[in-house]
Each structure stands twice: as C-alpha cells, then as structure tokens.
Design an enzyme around this catalytic site. Structure first.
Site, mmCIF file in Angstrom:
data_model
loop_
_atom_site.group_PDB
_atom_site.id
_atom_site.type_symbol
_atom_site.label_atom_id
_atom_site.label_comp_id
_atom_site.label_asym_id
_atom_site.label_seq_id
_atom_site.Cartn_x
_atom_site.Cartn_y
_atom_site.Cartn_z
ATOM 1 N N ASP A 75 17.218 2.093 -9.698
ATOM 2 C CA ASP A 75 15.969 1.918 -8.950
ATOM 3 C C ASP A 75 16.284 1.319 -7.571
ATOM 4 O O ASP A 75 15.624 0.394 -7.103
ATOM 5 C CB ASP A 75 14.984 1.037 -9.724
ATOM 6 C CG ASP A 75 13.566 1.138 -9.173
ATOM 7 O OD1 ASP A 75 13.291 2.092 -8.425
ATOM 8 O OD2 ASP A 75 12.749 0.261 -9.474
ATOM 9 N N HIS A 80 6.141 7.573 -12.739
ATOM 10 C CA HIS A 80 6.168 6.109 -12.624
ATOM 11 C C HIS A 80 4.862 5.637 -13.234
ATOM 12 O O HIS A 80 3.799 5.904 -12.679
ATOM 13 C CB HIS A 80 6.268 5.726 -11.141
ATOM 14 C CG HIS A 80 6.026 4.273 -10.863
ATOM 15 N ND1 HIS A 80 6.947 3.304 -11.142
ATOM 16 C CD2 HIS A 80 4.957 3.626 -10.338
ATOM 17 C CE1 HIS A 80 6.457 2.122 -10.789
ATOM 18 N NE2 HIS A 80 5.252 2.291 -10.299
#
Lengths: 428, 316
Positions: free
Chosen positions: A311, A185
């Site tokens: 997500d 990320h």
C-alpha cells in the site's frame, strides 16, 4: 546478454513447492532456463561465470498489488524512476499502480502514457490499474473492454469505493462478461466521513473522529452479496478488521470465489502506534486494535487472506506536517515490504513459504500474470535476500522520493541483497 | 509574594500545558494551590502584578471564543505580560498558510507564551514541537480543554472543600466535548466518582475505559450526585442526525428542577458556557444563586489561567 549462473542459494518457490539448496540459470534472453538442486557447481561448465549466492535465499521477485506512483500530476511525491529505485531495493519487480493520479487513469490514452513512461523511466514491470469509474467518481463505468485490449489487467477506484450499489452491481455484472478483475477498496464513505483513525478508546482519548469497522464490513457484505448474482473476478484490496475477516470466512465456507488482500501496515502496526498524533500513521484503512492485527495475521496464516501489499503511498513531508485532521493519508512502504513481512516469520507468526507466496505467487495468480514463480521460461525476475541481517529503518536512506515511512527507527531483520529483472541485475 | 514563594514546593519543569493527561497529580495540586492565591488578588482593588513583566503572550484563536480568550487576556495582563490576541478565523490560514508556518512566523517575534485554541485535536501538540516558547492549550478539537477542567476543580474545591469522594455527573454532548474529556481525567485523578449522562449517540466509543460509568437515563445518572456538570449541545460540530429534536433532548436530558431533585440536596450546578437556555438547562436553574456556580466558574477561570501562565511560562 550472457547466460548467468546463480549457484549455492536456498531457493524458495511456493508455486512449485520448492525449498532447496541449488542454483538457477538465466538464459541469454533473460528467462529462467533451469532451477533447483541439479544446478550445482559440479554440473556446470567450469568456464562460465557463476554468481555464488552463499546460501542466501533466492525467491521470485515480489509482486506488489497496491502501489501509488505520482505520475501524472503528483510527480513531486513519486515518479517512475524513484518508484523503480525504491522497488528494486526492496526486491519488488512488479507492481500494480493505482489510478488515483491527476488526471485519473480512466481511458486508453492515459494507459498509453503510463506504459510509455513506465517503460522509459523504470526498470520494474508496471501494470497500471485503470479506474472502475470515470474520474473515480463512482458514477459512470470506464471502458473495460477497450482498456483490457490495451493491456489493463485490473480495475479499481484505488483509494475510493464505489458507493452507489446500482453502479457497483452493474460494474460486477459487466465485468463478469469480460472476465475483468475488480479490486475494491472497501469503505462506506458516509460511515467513515471525516473519520481519521479507528473508532475506539484511542479515538476517544485523542479526540479524533473514528472510522468504525462497520464502514469496511458493510461494503464487503454488499459486494459479496452481488457476487452471488454476478460471478466476476473480485478482489478486496485490503481489509483491516477482525469483523470483516469473519464475513470473508463465512463467504468462503459458502463457496464464494473471491480473493482478499491486506496491507503490511495492518499486519505490523496497530492504533497504539499513532501515539502523540503521528501523522505518518494516518492510513486508509486505518490501523485498528491489536486484536484486529492478530486476527489479520491469523487470516494470512489460514489462507483466508491471499495477498500482502505494501500500500505504498508516498506523501511529501509538507502534506504530513499538519494537524492530524488536515494531514494527508498513506505511508511509503515498498522498500520495507519484504523485511516487515519477514518479521512475521521471525516472530513465528506465519510460515516462511506462506509469507513468500503472499507477496509473489498469490498476487501474480490473481492478476493472471506469468510472474511470482520460478517456472522455466518465465522472465528471470528474482530477489535474493539475507533473512537474518539486522538493520534499522532510517528515512533519510529511503530511495523513494517521499520519506513518509510509518516505521522510522524500527529494527528489522532481513535485507534484500540483489534484485534481478529479466535476468539483469537491477539492484545489489 | 511570600506565600507564593513558600508554595513553590513542586517544581514544574515542562513548558507546555497541552492537556490534563500530560499532568501529574503533584503538578495539578500545585496549579490549584497557586490559583487560590490569585482569587483574593483578583478581588482586591489593585489587581496588577509584575510576575510576567517583560513577557509577551500571544493568544492564537482559530475558533471563536469569548470567555476563554478574554479570561486568558485578563490573566496575562494582571500578571504584567504584554498580551496580544489574534483571531485567525479570517486571517492567514484562509490564505493557505499552514499552522506550522503561522506558528513559525509568530515564533520569530519571540513570544514567551502562545495560548492556542484550534478546531483540530492535537494542534497544540504539533505547535509545541515547533516553537521555542510555552504553549498553553485553550481547547483543541474534541480532545482537551485543560484550564476549563482546572477551573471547574477549583470551583468545586472552593465550595465543597475537596474533590475527593464526591460524585460528579457530566451530562450532555460528551462525544464532541473537550471539556468532558479534560474533566474526566482531572476528576479521576483528584479522586471523584464520575457518571457521564448522554443519549448513546452522544457518548464516545469506549468511554468507560476512561474511568467513568455511563448512563442514558439521566435520573439514574444524577442519583446521589454532588456536582451536576451540564454541557452545551455543540450544534456546530454535529454532522448528521444525532438527536430527533431539541425538544426531545430537553425532555430527557435537560436539567430541570424535577431531575435535579435526584441529586444530593446541596448539589452544585456547573456549566462551562455558553449556555443554551431551555435546551440543556432550565433557565431559572441556571440563575439560581443557591445551586448554580456558573458565574463563579468564570471568576475563578481568571485565577486558574494566571496560575497556569505563571507556572508554564518558559523560564529562561
């Protein structure tokens, strides 16, 4: 189980470059036995039970690479059962669960626990990701070798980024020897400190501290530099800005080998949607400008971006009913991944096959799974959907335990009709 | 009373004052008009009216404030409301209560107006969705401080007769300033030309899109200005290094007689307070009765807040 004959469907399988009217046979073990136009009514024994799919689209079940489940520690946000129900209603049959639980998934006993819970409570295939570092604190790497032996297929700190360049370089070096998949990320914590939304005109107007695009770009640049020295399997979990995409484009041109994902939120929404402090649109990475969104769409189109993820980050209402600064980050999305992805087909942004590939075969290939395609002998994980059916998102009808959808009242086109997992009907 | 009735030409239906951005031009002129009538009242020996008699006003301050809170308190009392001031800095919130829960608790006591200051941008917007009474924003994060901008406009009008056509320089920590943002929206709507002056690290992203010219050179930014609005360096909001030192800041961005010479001869000096003398403004300039209207801003602040309380108090 009995063999099942699915007939009269439009079958799309990007891996095998298949797009034709035909059928699919599921054998008694729940595996795909035959697929394609040759599986037609006329060729089948008249005695067997057939499921007529009436020209609706049949694709491999979706593989969602970035999903948060609340077990353990946050069961009130989402548990395996509710996640599974939500997933199958959205055609998702496999997920990679993020390790940001309490405690963190950073050791083999936690993996055992997850696998057991996943097996007992959910219908979908759960592939837990383990963290890159102990307690996702970015300092000490986890036991890659032992975790891999337990069946871990990907390592990531989930919502966190390994900040220390020395630690990250060692992780990539170590991962290259064990052939482990690293998913990052990308966000520089210091540049994004206390940041709430994209830095720009909107953050100035709303008086919210901005997150500069540089926070993402700088980590991607750093990691891609490491990749020149340490050839590990490297995946950028999701990107949000045009500038990052430019870095990726250049690196690909230079022949670097890595993959990239994007959240469906960043393809379908932009910072303007935040409006009057809508906390349901507080996301990480943040929604950015319309220009960024268009660039990301083009990135999927051109193949620079390989994967679209939901997500899916369930948050209970209480944690969103706060001021924007205090509200929790993330949006529920596993149920709307497919219809939102189809929006990009309906508005002629991206070809259907490419979109389906980004939610089935591409993630599966990156993860090294026998999923996401209609190969003979694969588990019959399937999704059947009506590509045109219009519907309106109503959060009260969502199956997920948390109702924090960022697209409440959005008009969508395309709805899942049936989901099969290992040949069994799991939904519809 | 007659004059106030006559001025009630513009009907303001909304019950909340969340920001200048949410107001229209006629609404703004209505607030300014009504505030003017209160200026005289505030100077008279009998300052009490009964416009808000029987109404309850709660001042809910999550951030420390001296002038804004006392100004709102006085304004409410002069209009006859029962005013209660709450400083939440060390109260329920510390015990884990959310803003909405605090608001619902207060709401159950049937106030008519809640005046709120909060460190988070958008907090009054959230509050206004949850309570039945009027919400007046007394400053939220870096977003807006509408009554400050309105009192600044009233001060300018009082001295210059108008805002339209004037050149206003807003100098200092624009990045962290809700006063700057509210003033940019308001002065723009009233037809002023606006320069913002700050070092690049204290200018918000895309500030020009709000309709201003930005300058890093204070001398250029002050050129030909009619109003010089100084802002406080908000050290409490600053994380990390925005500036090398207070000394360097004063050298380049402090308002000194030398720099003021570049503005128009009759340019007014304004400051929302509290001032850091010797950091953003020369101490003698701050007290120069010919140039500085800083005291007047405080005085007219009460009139503006009276007008806002009167106009936005929920009519039942």
């Amino acid at each position: 189980m009995k063999e099942k004959y699915l007939v009269n469907a439009r079958i799309i399988d990007p891996k095998n470059d298949l797009d034709e009217i035909g059928g699919l046979i599921i054998d008694s073990n729940g595996l795909i036995k035959a697929v394609g136009k040759k599986v037609a009514n006329g060729n089948l024994p008249s005695s067997v039970e057939k499921i007529d799919l009436k020209k609706q689209i049949l694709i491999p079940g979706l593989v969602d690479m970035r999903v948060f489940v609340g077990e353990p520690g946050f069961e009130y946000k989402e548990n395996f059962r509710t996640l599974s129900n939500a997933a199958v209603s959205g055609g998702v049959t496999s997920v990679v669960s993020m390790p940001n639980t309490y405690p963190v998934i950073d050791n083999v006993s936690m993996v055992d626990f997850l696998k057991r819970r996943g097996r007992d409570k959910s219908k979908i295939n759960i592939f837990p990701a383990a963290s890159l570092t102990k307690n996702v604190d970015g300092k000490q790497m986890t036991e890659f070798g032992l975790l891999k032996r337990k069946g871990i297929i990907a390592f990531t700190d989930g919502i966190k980024t390994v900040q220390d360049p020395e630690v990250m370089s060692r992780i990539m070096n170590f991962a290259s020897q064990s052939n482990s998949l690293i998913m990052q990320h990308a966000e520089d914590n210091i540049l994004s400190r206390n940041g709430l939304i994209n830095e720009g005109e909107i953050s100035t107007r709303l008086g919210l501290k901005g997150i500069p695009f540089l926070a993402e770009k700088i980590i991607v640049e750093r990691d891609l530099s490491f990749l020149e020295e340490y050839f590990c399997r490297y995946h950028i979990s999701q990107i949000s800005s045009e500038k990052t995409l430019a870095v990726i484009q250049k690196a690909k041109k230079d022949g670097k080998n890595f993959t990239t994902g994007v959240s469906i939120n960043n393809l379908s929404l932009n910072e303007n949607d935040i409006g009057d402090f809508k906390t349901f649109l507080k996301l990480s990475p943040p929604l950015r400008t319309e220009n960024d969104r268009k660039a990301l769409v083009e990135g999927v189109n051109s193949g620079l971006i390989d994967v679209i993820v939901s997500d899916h980050k369930p948050q209970d209402e209480e944690s969103k009913r706060l001021t924007f600064a205090q509200a929790a980050t993330g949006a529920s999305g596993i149920e709307t991944l497919l219809p939102l992805t189809l929006e990009l087909f309906h508005n002629k942004s991206i070809k259907l096959k490419k979109l389906i590939s980004a939610i089935t075969f591409n993630p599966s290939k990156i993860l090294g799974l026998n999923k996401g395609s209609l190969d003979i002998g694969n588990d019959a994980d399937l999704c059947v959907f009506d590509i045109n059916k219009p519907w309106v998102v109503d959060k009260s009808k969502l199956k997920s335990k948390s109702k924090n959808t960022p697209i409440e009242n959005r008009k969508l086109q395309g709805q899942v009709l049936k989901t099969f997992i290992k040949g069994e009907i799991a939904y519809g | 009373m007659a004059i106030i009735k006559k001025l009630k030409a513009v009907k303001i239906d909304q019950n909340h004052l969340l920001g200048i951005q949410e107001l229209s031009f006629p609404q703004i002129t209505e607030i300014l008009k009504q505030a003017k009538t209160f200026i005289t009242l505030n100077k008279s020996s009998s300052k009490k009216m009964d416009i808000l008699r029987g109404k309850t006003q709660i001042n809910l301050f999550f951030e420390p404030s001296t002038r804004t809170q006392s100004s709102f308190e006085l304004a409410g009392k002069r209009l006859g409301a029962d005013v209660m001031s709450m400083n939440i800095v060390n109260s329920a919130i510390k015990k884990g209560e959310t803003l909405i829960d605090t608001a619902m608790t207060l709401n159950a006591m049937h106030p008519d107006i809640i005046v709120m200051r909060h460190q988070d941008s958008g907090a009054p917007n959230l509050l206004s969705q949850k309570v039945n009474c009027s919400v007046i924003n007394a400053g939220d994060g870096r977003r807006e401080h509408p009554t400050q901008a309105l009192l600044d406009a009233l001060t300018i009008i009082n001295r210059k007769g108008k805002v339209e056509g004037l050149k206003v320089a807003i100098c200092g920590d624009i990045l962290h300033s809700r006063v700057a943002r509210s003033n940019i929206y308001l002065m723009n709507m009233l037809g002023a030309e606006i320069n913002v002056v700050a070092p690049k690290t204290l200018l918000p992203h895309s500030i020009e899109k709000l309709g201003v010219k930005s300058f890093t050179d204070m001398k250029k930014g002050l050129d030909n200005c009619d109003i010089v609005m100084m802002l406080r360096l908000q050290n409490e909001r600053m994380q990390g290094s925005f500036l090398p030192s207070a000394r360097e800041y004063y050298e380049f961005y402090g308002l000194t007689p030398d720099k003021l010479k570049l503005a128009n001869k009759d340019a007014l000096i304004m400051h929302p307070g509290p001032m850091n003398r010797g950091v953003e403004i020369d101490t003698n300039l701050a007290d120069d009765i010919n140039r500085s209207v800083i005291r007047e801003q405080v005085e007219l602040g009460v009139a503006i807040r009276m007008a806002c309380l009167k106009i936005f108090c929920k009519k039942s």
